[in-house]
Write an enzyme that holds these catalytic residues in place. Structure first.
Site, PDB file in Angstrom:
ATOM      1  N   SER A 126    -115.713 -88.567  99.900  1.00 22.50           N
ATOM      2  CA  SER A 126    -115.968 -89.670 100.827  1.00 22.50           C
ATOM      3  C   SER A 126    -114.792 -90.632 100.794  1.00 22.50           C
ATOM      4  O   SER A 126    -114.124 -90.765  99.759  1.00 22.50           O
ATOM      5  CB  SER A 126    -117.251 -90.410 100.431  1.00 22.50           C
ATOM      6  OG  SER A 126    -117.386 -91.620 101.164  1.00 22.50           O
TER       7      SER A 126
ATOM      8  N   TYR B 241    -122.308 -94.348  93.843  1.00 22.07           N
ATOM      9  CA  TYR B 241    -121.973 -93.351  94.867  1.00 22.07           C
ATOM     10  C   TYR B 241    -120.461 -93.170  94.963  1.00 22.07           C
ATOM     11  O   TYR B 241    -119.950 -92.044  94.914  1.00 22.07           O
ATOM     12  CB  TYR B 241    -122.533 -93.772  96.214  1.00 22.07           C
ATOM     13  CG  TYR B 241    -122.063 -92.901  97.359  1.00 22.07           C
ATOM     14  CD1 TYR B 241    -122.604 -91.635  97.555  1.00 22.07           C
ATOM     15  CD2 TYR B 241    -121.071 -93.340  98.241  1.00 22.07           C
ATOM     16  CE1 TYR B 241    -122.171 -90.824  98.588  1.00 22.07           C
ATOM     17  CE2 TYR B 241    -120.628 -92.535  99.279  1.00 22.07           C
ATOM     18  CZ  TYR B 241    -121.179 -91.280  99.450  1.00 22.07           C
ATOM     19  OH  TYR B 241    -120.730 -90.484 100.477  1.00 22.07           O
TER      20      TYR B 241
END
Length: 317
Positions: free
Chosen positions: A189, A202
């Site tokens: 990401s 995350y």
């Protein structure tokens, strides 16, 4: 007559110009000239007959499944929901006429789930692995608040975002090494490489994927293995909660098509030119200011997103 100040200024401008050119030329080759003028660097169709995709019932994972089926790969689709797996498998099978196997496992489970996966892929000519399954925060939140609200949620992020990548690579690499060819695509990401406060666990889990992919490629490059670590920004998926696609938030199909086009050019890539532009804007912003200021800027942005999410929740939306 040239003064010493003018001479110094010319040298400084020359150094800056050289550094910009040295940075821009490789970037332009990897993201523009190579993929769009020369075409794909790697013919993925020659690495094997089967592709394994985790998190394959929606979003980017489903888009990879469709794109690889279109190239003639048989598929192993792995996800949590058996009913969704059956629906997606039937849809792809009807459209592309390829063989499909499904394995329903919950990646937040223990190590025993990988015994089921191993049994399901045993003996297959696996050429491609797409580690796509992932878990993110429902909305930006402070680390301690996230832990106090649901301690297991933070454990699940590590299990799904990190353990799935390492274990799946361990399962498929022996087959690839025996055949001296294979492709591993790990979905990270953009949160891994830009400040992501309020998404702390995350973003850290995705930074692990970046580092793991980089070193894994170094270990096995000489054995015919290609590793690509994809760092998407916003894509119009259920996870991102973006319902309408745009230039900056493409459809999963458009994003995956771009990622496959860049395969082989770089280990780590945003894989989509507008997302690459955002990454460059962040680097430029950090260069002009400083890291704490840039981190604070992103913190304020995510705080705004958090307030909006809490407001919607309070209204029952």
């Amino acid at each position: 007559m040239v003064t010493s100040f003018q001479l110094f200024g010319s040298i400084a401008l020359g150094i800056v110009g050289y550094k910009i050119f040295a940075k821009f030329l490789p970037w332009a080759y990897i993201n523009i000239f190579g993929p769009f003028l020369l075409g794909p660097k790697l013919d993925i169709r020659r690495v094997g007959g089967w592709a394994v995709i985790t998190g394959s019932t929606d979003g980017i994972g489903k888009a990879y499944a469709k794109a690889l089926a279109k190239k003639g790969f048989s598929l192993v689709l792995i996800s949590r929901s058996l009913s969704k797996l059956e629906t997606v498998a039937k849809e792809i099978e009807n459209e592309y006429k390829v063989q499909i196997k499904i394995i329903d496992v919950d990646f937040s489970g223990g190590v025993e789930i990988y015994n089921k996966i191993k049994a399901g892929i045993d003996g297959l000519d696996i050429g491609v692995l797409v580690n796509n399954v992932g878990v993110s925060y429902p909305y930006p939140e402070f680390f301690l608040d996230s832990y106090q609200q649901n301690p297991k949620f933070l454990v699940d992020i590590v299990s799904v975002n990190i353990h799935s990548v390492t274990h799946m690579c361990a399962l498929v690499l022996p087959t690839m090494l025996n055949r001296k060819k294979g492709v591993i695509i790990n979905i990270s990401s953009s949160a891994a490489s830009i400040p992501s406060p309020l998404l702390t666990v995350y973003s850290a889990s995705k930074a692990f994927v970046d580092k793991f992919s980089e070193d894994l490629q170094t270990e096995y490059r000489g054995s015919g293995i290609t590793v690509q670590c994809v760092q998407p920004g916003f894509v119009a998926t259920n996870m991102s909660k973006i319902k309408k696609a745009s230039l900056m938030s493409p459809t999963p199909d458009a994003y995956v098509a771009s990622a496959l086009r860049i395969l082989g050019y770089n280990i780590q890539t945003t894989a989509y030119l507008p997302h690459e532009g955002l990454q460059l804007a962040y680097e430029f912003m950090k260069y002009l200011t400083c890291a704490p200021y840039t981190a604070g800027f992103f913190f304020k942005h995510l705080m705004t997103m958090r307030k909006r999410a809490l407001s919607r929740m309070s209204k029952g939306k």
